[in-house]
Design a protein around this motif. Structure first.
Motif, PDB file in Angstrom:
ATOM      1  N   GLY A  44       0.847  -1.194   0.000  1.00  0.00           N
ATOM      2  CA  GLY A  44       0.000   0.000   0.000  1.00  0.00           C
ATOM      3  C   GLY A  44       0.878   1.237   0.000  1.00  0.00           C
ATOM      4  N   VAL A  45       0.484   2.251  -0.786  1.00  0.00           N
ATOM      5  CA  VAL A  45       1.281   3.477  -0.886  1.00  0.00           C
ATOM      6  C   VAL A  45       0.364   4.660  -0.591  1.00  0.00           C
ATOM      7  CG1 VAL A  45       2.780   4.885  -2.336  1.00  0.00           C
ATOM      8  CG2 VAL A  45       2.761   2.391  -2.615  1.00  0.00           C
ATOM      9  N   TYR A  46       0.756   5.476   0.394  1.00  0.00           N
ATOM     10  CA  TYR A  46      -0.095   6.551   0.904  1.00  0.00           C
ATOM     11  C   TYR A  46       0.689   7.864   0.850  1.00  0.00           C
ATOM     12  CZ  TYR A  46      -2.413   2.390   2.579  1.00  0.00           C
ATOM     13  OH  TYR A  46      -3.019   1.146   2.624  1.00  0.00           O
ATOM     14  N   LEU A  47       0.090   8.878   0.209  1.00  0.00           N
ATOM     15  CA  LEU A  47       0.740  10.178   0.098  1.00  0.00           C
ATOM     16  C   LEU A  47       0.056  11.130   1.074  1.00  0.00           C
ATOM     17  CD1 LEU A  47       3.008  10.794  -2.152  1.00  0.00           C
ATOM     18  CD2 LEU A  47       1.669   8.734  -2.493  1.00  0.00           C
ATOM     19  N   TYR A  48       0.738  11.391   2.183  1.00  0.00           N
ATOM     20  CA  TYR A  48       0.223  12.326   3.187  1.00  0.00           C
ATOM     21  C   TYR A  48       0.942  13.654   3.013  1.00  0.00           C
ATOM     22  CZ  TYR A  48      -1.938   8.523   5.888  1.00  0.00           C
ATOM     23  OH  TYR A  48      -2.728   7.464   6.314  1.00  0.00           O
ATOM     24  N   MET A  49       0.163  14.742   2.960  1.00  0.00           N
ATOM     25  CA  MET A  49       0.746  16.061   2.775  1.00  0.00           C
ATOM     26  C   MET A  49       0.494  16.926   4.008  1.00  0.00           C
ATOM     27  SD  MET A  49       2.084  15.393  -0.100  1.00  0.00           S
ATOM     28  CE  MET A  49       2.789  16.972  -0.573  1.00  0.00           C
ATOM     29  N   ASP A  54      -1.373  19.057  10.628  1.00  0.00           N
ATOM     30  CA  ASP A  54      -1.851  17.714  10.311  1.00  0.00           C
ATOM     31  C   ASP A  54      -1.232  17.193   9.019  1.00  0.00           C
ATOM     32  OD1 ASP A  54      -3.857  17.380  12.413  1.00  0.00           O
ATOM     33  OD2 ASP A  54      -4.942  18.986  11.381  1.00  0.00           O
ATOM     34  N   LEU A  55      -1.308  15.880   8.891  1.00  0.00           N
ATOM     35  CA  LEU A  55      -0.975  15.213   7.629  1.00  0.00           C
ATOM     36  C   LEU A  55      -2.302  14.770   7.019  1.00  0.00           C
ATOM     37  CD1 LEU A  55       1.991  13.083   8.897  1.00  0.00           C
ATOM     38  CD2 LEU A  55       2.101  14.661   6.973  1.00  0.00           C
ATOM     39  N   ILE A  56      -2.535  15.159   5.782  1.00  0.00           N
ATOM     40  CA  ILE A  56      -3.789  14.833   5.112  1.00  0.00           C
ATOM     41  C   ILE A  56      -3.500  13.834   3.986  1.00  0.00           C
ATOM     42  CG2 ILE A  56      -5.754  15.763   3.816  1.00  0.00           C
ATOM     43  CD1 ILE A  56      -5.591  16.800   6.711  1.00  0.00           C
ATOM     44  N   LEU A  57      -4.280  12.755   3.961  1.00  0.00           N
ATOM     45  CA  LEU A  57      -4.116  11.747   2.900  1.00  0.00           C
ATOM     46  C   LEU A  57      -4.672  12.326   1.597  1.00  0.00           C
ATOM     47  CD1 LEU A  57      -3.279   8.809   2.252  1.00  0.00           C
ATOM     48  CD2 LEU A  57      -5.657   8.158   2.744  1.00  0.00           C
ATOM     49  N   GLU A  58      -3.807  12.604   0.648  1.00  0.00           N
ATOM     50  CA  GLU A  58      -4.252  13.225  -0.610  1.00  0.00           C
ATOM     51  C   GLU A  58      -4.309  12.230  -1.770  1.00  0.00           C
ATOM     52  OE1 GLU A  58      -2.734  17.075  -1.668  1.00  0.00           O
ATOM     53  OE2 GLU A  58      -2.694  17.769   0.405  1.00  0.00           O
ATOM     54  N   ALA A  59      -3.625  11.101  -1.645  1.00  0.00           N
ATOM     55  CA  ALA A  59      -3.690  10.066  -2.686  1.00  0.00           C
ATOM     56  C   ALA A  59      -3.207   8.751  -2.080  1.00  0.00           C
ATOM     57  CB  ALA A  59      -2.812  10.439  -3.881  1.00  0.00           C
ATOM     58  N   PHE A  60      -3.736   7.646  -2.572  1.00  0.00           N
ATOM     59  CA  PHE A  60      -3.226   6.346  -2.123  1.00  0.00           C
ATOM     60  C   PHE A  60      -3.563   5.278  -3.146  1.00  0.00           C
ATOM     61  CE2 PHE A  60      -6.781   3.609  -0.838  1.00  0.00           C
ATOM     62  CZ  PHE A  60      -7.845   4.512  -0.855  1.00  0.00           C
ATOM     63  N   LEU A 120       7.114  18.998   2.881  1.00  0.00           N
ATOM     64  CA  LEU A 120       5.838  19.154   2.173  1.00  0.00           C
ATOM     65  C   LEU A 120       4.877  18.020   2.512  1.00  0.00           C
ATOM     66  CD1 LEU A 120       7.148  20.095  -1.404  1.00  0.00           C
ATOM     67  CD2 LEU A 120       6.718  21.598   0.546  1.00  0.00           C
ATOM     68  N   GLY A 121       5.427  16.865   2.805  1.00  0.00           N
ATOM     69  CA  GLY A 121       4.591  15.692   3.065  1.00  0.00           C
ATOM     70  C   GLY A 121       5.455  14.458   3.119  1.00  0.00           C
ATOM     71  N   GLN A 122       4.857  13.332   2.766  1.00  0.00           N
ATOM     72  CA  GLN A 122       5.619  12.077   2.858  1.00  0.00           C
ATOM     73  C   GLN A 122       5.025  10.997   1.967  1.00  0.00           C
ATOM     74  OE1 GLN A 122       3.545  10.053   6.730  1.00  0.00           O
ATOM     75  NE2 GLN A 122       5.021  11.673   7.130  1.00  0.00           N
ATOM     76  N   ILE A 123       5.891  10.076   1.590  1.00  0.00           N
ATOM     77  CA  ILE A 123       5.448   8.836   0.950  1.00  0.00           C
ATOM     78  C   ILE A 123       5.516   7.761   2.027  1.00  0.00           C
ATOM     79  CG2 ILE A 123       5.858   7.150  -0.885  1.00  0.00           C
ATOM     80  CD1 ILE A 123       7.363   9.318  -2.444  1.00  0.00           C
ATOM     81  N   ASP A 124       4.368   7.156   2.304  1.00  0.00           N
ATOM     82  CA  ASP A 124       4.277   6.133   3.351  1.00  0.00           C
ATOM     83  C   ASP A 124       3.961   4.807   2.663  1.00  0.00           C
ATOM     84  OD1 ASP A 124       3.688   4.699   5.720  1.00  0.00           O
ATOM     85  OD2 ASP A 124       1.583   5.273   5.576  1.00  0.00           O
ATOM     86  N   VAL A 125       4.847   3.847   2.804  1.00  0.00           N
ATOM     87  CA  VAL A 125       4.646   2.563   2.128  1.00  0.00           C
ATOM     88  C   VAL A 125       4.490   1.448   3.155  1.00  0.00           C
ATOM     89  CG1 VAL A 125       5.409   1.130   0.218  1.00  0.00           C
ATOM     90  CG2 VAL A 125       6.348   3.413   0.466  1.00  0.00           C
ATOM     91  N   ASP A 126       3.428   0.673   2.990  1.00  0.00           N
ATOM     92  CA  ASP A 126       3.178  -0.480   3.865  1.00  0.00           C
ATOM     93  C   ASP A 126       3.579  -1.757   3.137  1.00  0.00           C
ATOM     94  OD1 ASP A 126       2.041   1.249   5.639  1.00  0.00           O
ATOM     95  OD2 ASP A 126       0.036   0.354   5.593  1.00  0.00           O
ATOM     96  N   SER A 127       4.048  -2.718   3.913  1.00  0.00           N
ATOM     97  CA  SER A 127       4.361  -4.026   3.348  1.00  0.00           C
ATOM     98  C   SER A 127       3.771  -5.131   4.216  1.00  0.00           C
ATOM     99  CB  SER A 127       5.877  -4.214   3.256  1.00  0.00           C
ATOM    100  OG  SER A 127       6.150  -5.495   2.709  1.00  0.00           O
ATOM    101  N   ASP A 128       3.373  -6.218   3.575  1.00  0.00           N
ATOM    102  CA  ASP A 128       2.847  -7.358   4.329  1.00  0.00           C
ATOM    103  C   ASP A 128       3.959  -8.282   4.815  1.00  0.00           C
ATOM    104  OD1 ASP A 128       0.335  -6.382   3.920  1.00  0.00           O
ATOM    105  OD2 ASP A 128      -0.349  -7.990   2.589  1.00  0.00           O
ATOM    106  N   VAL A 129       5.213  -7.939   4.489  1.00  0.00           N
ATOM    107  CA  VAL A 129       6.323  -8.768   4.975  1.00  0.00           C
ATOM    108  C   VAL A 129       7.166  -7.977   5.977  1.00  0.00           C
ATOM    109  CG1 VAL A 129       6.443 -10.208   2.919  1.00  0.00           C
ATOM    110  CG2 VAL A 129       7.843  -8.154   3.029  1.00  0.00           C
ATOM    111  N   VAL A 130       7.693  -8.691   6.954  1.00  0.00           N
ATOM    112  CA  VAL A 130       8.603  -8.068   7.921  1.00  0.00           C
ATOM    113  C   VAL A 130       9.868  -7.637   7.186  1.00  0.00           C
ATOM    114  CG1 VAL A 130      10.052  -8.537   9.954  1.00  0.00           C
ATOM    115  CG2 VAL A 130       7.700  -9.362   9.889  1.00  0.00           C
TER     116      VAL A 130
END
Ligand code: SME
Length: 152
Positions: A44-49, A54-60, A120-130
């Motif tokens: 999962g890839v989440y762009l919080y700005m 606050d950080l607002i989710l603007e795209a994912f 400006l914000g961040q790229i937040d990436v989730d992974s299902d693996v450790v």
């Protein structure tokens, strides 16, 4: 070994979209969609700005999250901004302040989008693996974040 993410190709796609007149929302969505197309470890890839405190989710792209607004300082995402540093959490179960988006998530990478001294914000990436993201992967995501910062 190269990173799984082809950062150069994604940066070229970003620049091409910008040249065609695409702006903020479309550029953020392009990053989310293309990055997730890499496949594992990119679940999962989440762009919080940053907007105010606050950080607002603007795209994912990926599983929807209830965390569409995160105060600076909260969770891994908010901590990265408060401490002005990228965070590579190899095992989210070891992070006391982790905010769960999905119970499947095992590791998470937060890379800040910086322009000079500004975050400006961040790229937040989730992974299902450790331990989903090694140093090469982190560097590849940073290359994309830096390119994005110049176009926003
Ligand atoms: N895990 C993040 C919240 C964002 S969702 O994972 C998309 C955090 O701890 O801040």
């Amino acid at each position: 070994m190269a990173a799984d993410l082809n950062a150069d190709r994604l940066v070229r796609a970003l620049q091409g979209a910008y040249n065609q007149g695409k702006r903020r929302k479309d550029l953020l969505q392009l990053v989310a969609t293309r990055m997730r197309q890499t496949g594992s470890p990119y679940t999962g890839v989440y762009l919080y700005m940053v907007q105010g405190n606050d950080l607002i989710l603007e795209a994912f792209d990926g599983r929807p999250t209830e965390h569409t607004k995160i105060p600076v300082g909260k969770g891994l995402c908010g901590r990265a901004v408060a401490e002005r540093r990228d965070i590579n959490a190899a095992d989210v179960s070891a992070e006391a302040d982790y905010l769960a988006c999905s119970i499947e998530t095992r590791s998470e990478l937060v890379v800040l989008i910086r322009r000079g001294d500004d975050i400006l914000g961040q790229i937040d990436v989730d992974s299902d693996v450790v331990n989903g993201f090694d140093e090469r992967e982190q560097a590849a995501v940073k290359e994309v974040a830096d390119a994005l910062a110049a176009l926003l």
